[in-house]
Design an enzyme around this catalytic site. Structure first.
Site, PDB file in Angstrom:
ATOM      1  N   ALA A  10      13.860  -1.354  28.842  1.00 16.93           N
ATOM      2  CA  ALA A  10      12.828  -2.350  29.132  1.00 16.93           C
ATOM      3  C   ALA A  10      13.416  -3.580  29.793  1.00 16.93           C
ATOM      4  CB  ALA A  10      12.124  -2.737  27.834  1.00 16.93           C
ATOM      5  N   ALA A  11      14.516  -3.374  30.535  1.00 13.61           N
ATOM      6  CA  ALA A  11      15.153  -4.539  31.151  1.00 13.61           C
ATOM      7  C   ALA A  11      14.493  -4.938  32.464  1.00 13.61           C
ATOM      8  CB  ALA A  11      16.638  -4.263  31.371  1.00 13.61           C
ATOM      9  N   ARG A  16       6.110  -6.816  39.920  1.00 12.10           N
ATOM     10  CA  ARG A  16       4.769  -6.570  40.464  1.00 12.10           C
ATOM     11  C   ARG A  16       3.637  -6.956  39.512  1.00 12.10           C
ATOM     12  NH1 ARG A  16       3.690  -0.996  42.586  1.00 12.10           N
ATOM     13  NH2 ARG A  16       5.608  -0.165  41.693  1.00 12.10           N
ATOM     14  N   THR A  82      19.643   2.990  35.539  1.00 10.38           N
ATOM     15  CA  THR A  82      19.221   3.493  34.229  1.00 10.38           C
ATOM     16  C   THR A  82      20.401   3.954  33.354  1.00 10.38           C
ATOM     17  OG1 THR A  82      18.633   5.522  35.433  1.00 10.38           O
ATOM     18  CG2 THR A  82      16.829   4.086  34.769  1.00 10.38           C
ATOM     19  N   ASP A 106       7.568   1.158  29.555  1.00  7.54           N
ATOM     20  CA  ASP A 106       6.342   0.942  30.340  1.00  7.54           C
ATOM     21  C   ASP A 106       5.536   2.223  30.520  1.00  7.54           C
ATOM     22  OD1 ASP A 106       7.975   2.287  32.081  1.00  7.54           O
ATOM     23  OD2 ASP A 106       7.938   0.783  33.670  1.00  7.54           O
ATOM     24  N   TYR A 352     -24.521 -18.195  11.020  1.00  6.92           N
ATOM     25  CA  TYR A 352     -23.060 -18.230  10.913  1.00  6.92           C
ATOM     26  C   TYR A 352     -22.666 -18.248   9.448  1.00  6.92           C
ATOM     27  CZ  TYR A 352     -18.253 -19.731  10.839  1.00  6.92           C
ATOM     28  OH  TYR A 352     -16.919 -19.799  10.579  1.00  6.92           O
TER      29      TYR A 352
HETATM   30  C1  UD1 Z   1      13.400   6.538  37.410  1.00  7.97           C
HETATM   31  C2  UD1 Z   1      14.183   7.832  37.552  1.00  7.97           C
HETATM   32  C3  UD1 Z   1      13.360   8.821  38.342  1.00  7.97           C
HETATM   33  C4  UD1 Z   1      12.022   9.043  37.695  1.00  7.97           C
HETATM   34  C5  UD1 Z   1      11.298   7.720  37.489  1.00  7.97           C
HETATM   35  C6  UD1 Z   1      10.066   7.911  36.653  1.00  7.97           C
HETATM   36  C7  UD1 Z   1      16.535   7.171  37.594  1.00  7.97           C
HETATM   37  C8  UD1 Z   1      17.721   6.953  38.454  1.00  7.97           C
HETATM   38  N1  UD1 Z   1      15.444   7.551  38.219  1.00  7.97           N
HETATM   39  O1  UD1 Z   1      13.285   6.012  38.739  1.00  7.97           O
HETATM   40  O2  UD1 Z   1      14.054  10.071  38.450  1.00  7.97           O
HETATM   41  O3  UD1 Z   1      11.231   9.933  38.449  1.00  7.97           O
HETATM   42  O4  UD1 Z   1      12.154   6.790  36.806  1.00  7.97           O
HETATM   43  O5  UD1 Z   1       9.335   6.739  36.592  1.00  7.97           O
HETATM   44  O6  UD1 Z   1      16.638   7.029  36.392  1.00  7.97           O
HETATM   45  N2  UD1 Z   1      15.734  -0.052  33.756  1.00  7.97           N
HETATM   46  C9  UD1 Z   1      16.556  -0.865  33.044  1.00  7.97           C
HETATM   47  N3  UD1 Z   1      17.722  -1.283  33.610  1.00  7.97           N
HETATM   48  C10 UD1 Z   1      18.115  -0.891  34.839  1.00  7.97           C
HETATM   49  C11 UD1 Z   1      17.264  -0.051  35.581  1.00  7.97           C
HETATM   50  C12 UD1 Z   1      16.069   0.357  35.014  1.00  7.97           C
HETATM   51  O7  UD1 Z   1      16.253  -1.224  31.911  1.00  7.97           O
HETATM   52  O8  UD1 Z   1      19.192  -1.289  35.271  1.00  7.97           O
HETATM   53  C13 UD1 Z   1      14.468   0.385  33.168  1.00  7.97           C
HETATM   54  C14 UD1 Z   1      13.253  -0.183  33.870  1.00  7.97           C
HETATM   55  O9  UD1 Z   1      12.810  -1.359  33.219  1.00  7.97           O
HETATM   56  C15 UD1 Z   1      12.233   0.930  33.749  1.00  7.97           C
HETATM   57  C16 UD1 Z   1      13.064   2.192  33.665  1.00  7.97           C
HETATM   58  O10 UD1 Z   1      14.370   1.788  33.298  1.00  7.97           O
HETATM   59  O11 UD1 Z   1      11.501   0.842  32.536  1.00  7.97           O
HETATM   60  C17 UD1 Z   1      13.094   2.964  34.979  1.00  7.97           C
HETATM   61  O12 UD1 Z   1      13.674   2.180  35.971  1.00  7.97           O
HETATM   62  P1  UD1 Z   1      13.177   2.174  37.465  1.00  7.97           P
HETATM   63  O13 UD1 Z   1      14.055   1.290  38.253  1.00  7.97           O
HETATM   64  O14 UD1 Z   1      11.713   1.927  37.526  1.00  7.97           O
HETATM   65  O15 UD1 Z   1      13.480   3.691  37.885  1.00  7.97           O
HETATM   66  P2  UD1 Z   1      12.845   4.483  39.077  1.00  7.97           P
HETATM   67  O16 UD1 Z   1      13.534   4.119  40.321  1.00  7.97           O
HETATM   68  O17 UD1 Z   1      11.382   4.404  39.051  1.00  7.97           O
END
Ligand code: UD1
Ligand code: CA
Length: 449
Positions: A10-11, A16, A82, A106, A352
């Site tokens: 959740a970082a 948006r 991630t 999320d 009330y």
């Molecule tokens: C990620 C997946 C993708 C998948 C998609 C689904 C990876 C590399 N890709 O892509 O395969 O289809 O989710 O929605 O994992 N987050 C952190 N710290 C970070 C990066 C992300 O806490 O450094 C958290 C974000 O807050 C979010 C989640 O990890 O809740 C996913 O990160 P996001 O950057 O949205 O990944 P996607 O590019 O959408």
């Protein structure tokens, strides 16, 4: 399985959302997105959680602890991907043999059943499990890749994919599980950031695991369930889907919703059998409606209890602490707060009732107001069994109306009324015979002048 740990990412800043609130704290059906995720994990038998948050997101930890009391919070200083996010939770998963689930904060529609299916695969021997889904529009998602034996061989991120890979519609939801902490730590240590985004992809763990000969599996979910919320309009979509789910559940349990699409429920709303809910009703959190109650249109409830067979509304508002006993009635334009209305009592019109007890079979006339607040403090009103409060009376708290007492209409009652007495504070009525006729005559004479 009691050792299972959910690592909730959740970082993300949630840019948006255009909000001062961290994204995962935006709510639907009466609870933050994060709380829905943690509850799904808990009901799948994953009692422990490690939350990975960004710097300055203390509120996320607090919201998490409200659902999962011993949730640990880890700050990921920089969003490097991630895999890096998961690593931030190393102290928690390092101390947990497994299984370990990586969830996103999320995706509030995730169901416990799907997480149970993931745990089931691990029990059945899988080392790494990914929740996948078929996307109508796969843009932006990682695509699931399989080897010639049909085994999950890797995940390709959109930005790194070939045209042929981009044509695939089976996508990664982002939710992943690992059999053991040893496997997770080993895989993470080998993930680099040599890719289109320059990020450490958790998804790379799949190809590494497959290459090691570990068992990799996919659990399929529907696309709705893994919907990620990135914007206010996606939040509204998620709310709509969640509401449909909640309505279906109360109808399944024997309640009638005349127009389900106009009834809004909270994640914790409890509705009994043979309850009838007319259109346009809102249940905020903490509401219980017992069997056989009727809720007429346009009512609003929050932290309220409606007893069996009671009738409410239309247009009633039940605020925190409102408690209507079985068979009692509360009618139109009635507001009740922090009060118990006993069996058979009636509060039917424009009233009330705050910080009060209303005895059994008491009758509260139209327009009665309990004056519970003097500008400084709140005070209680006690209305006895079978008491009758005449219309348009003000009961200035603290005050007690005895059993069977009678308050004359239009009274302002500021002293206790003994049982079975009549209390009356209105001015004596005067009549002037012929006065109206005389006035009319004078007026018409003046006009014809
Ligand atoms: C990620 C997946 C993708 C998948 C998609 C689904 C990876 C590399 N890709 O892509 O395969 O289809 O989710 O929605 O994992 N987050 C952190 N710290 C970070 C990066 C992300 O806490 O450094 C958290 C974000 O807050 C979010 C989640 O990890 O809740 C996913 O990160 P996001 O950057 O949205 O990944 P996607 O590019 O959408
Ligand atoms: Ca995303």
């Amino acid at each position: 399985m009691t050792q299972a740990l959910a690592i909730v990412l959740a970082a993300g800043k949630g840019t948006r959302m255009k909000s001062d609130l961290p994204k995962v704290l935006h709510g639907l059906a009466g609870a933050p997105m994060l709380a829905h995720v943690l509850r799904a994990a808990a009901s799948a038998g994953i009692p422990r959680a490690a939350l990975v948050v960004g710097p300055g997101m203390d509120a996320v930890g607090e919201a998490g602890s409200a659902v999962t009391p011993d949730a640990q919070v880890f700050v990921q200083p920089e969003q490097l991907g991630t895999a890096d996010a998961v690593k931030a939770a190393a102290p928690a998963y390092g101390a947990t043999p497994g299984p370990l689930l990586v969830l996103y904060g999320d995706t509030p529609l995730l169901r416990a059943e799907t997480l149970k299916a993931v745990l089931g695969e691990i029990e059945a021997g899988a080392d790494l499990v990914v929740i996948g889904f078929e996307a109508t529009d796969p843009t932006g998602y990682g695509r699931l890749l399989f080897d010639d034996k049909g085994r999950l061989a890797g995940i390709r991120e959109e930005k790194d994919a070939t045209a042929a890979e981009r044509a695939l519609i089976l996508c990664n939801s982002g939710i992943m599980a690992f059999r053991s902490n040893a496997a997770l730590s080993d895989l993470l240590s080998r993930i680099g950031n040599n890719n289109a985004k320059g990020e450490y992809y958790l998804t790379d763990a799949v190809a590494l695991a497959h290459g090691d000969g570990l068992q990799t599996r996919v659990v399929l979910s529907n696309a709705e369930e893994v919907l990620g919320v990135n914007s206010r309009s996606e939040l509204a979509v998620a709310e709509g889907l969640m509401q449909r789910r909640l309505r279906a559940a109360v109808m399944e349990q024997g309640a009638t919703l005349v127009a389900p699409e106009t009834v809004f429920l909270s994640y914790d709303t409890v509705i009994g059998r043979d309850v009838v809910i007319e259109p346009n009703v809102i249940m905020a959190t903490g509401v219980t409606i017992e069997d056989g109650a009727t809720i007429r249109g346009f009512c609003h409830f929050e932290q309220a209890h409606i007893g069996a067979g009671a009738t409410v509304g239309p247009f009633a508002r039940f605020r925190p602490g409102a408690d209507l006993a079985p068979g009692a009635h509360a009618g139109n334009f009635v507001e009740i707060k922090n009060s118990h209305i006993a069996e058979g009592a009636k509060v039917n019109h424009l009233t009330y009732i705050g910080d009060s007890t209303v005895g059994p079979k008491a009758n509260i006339g139209a327009g009665t107001i309990t004056c519970n607040y003097d500008g400084f403090a709140k005070h209680r009103t006690e209305i006895g069994a079978g008491a009758f409060i005449g219309s348009n009376s003000s009961l200035v708290a603290p005050v007690k109306i005895g059993d069977g007492a009678y308050v004359g209409s239009g009274s302002v009652i500021s002293k206790d009324v003994p049982a079975d007495a009549l209390a009356l504070t209105r001015a004596k009525q005067e009549e002037r015979e012929g006065w109206a006729a005389k006035i009319r005559e004078r007026r018409s004479r003046d006009k014809s002048k």
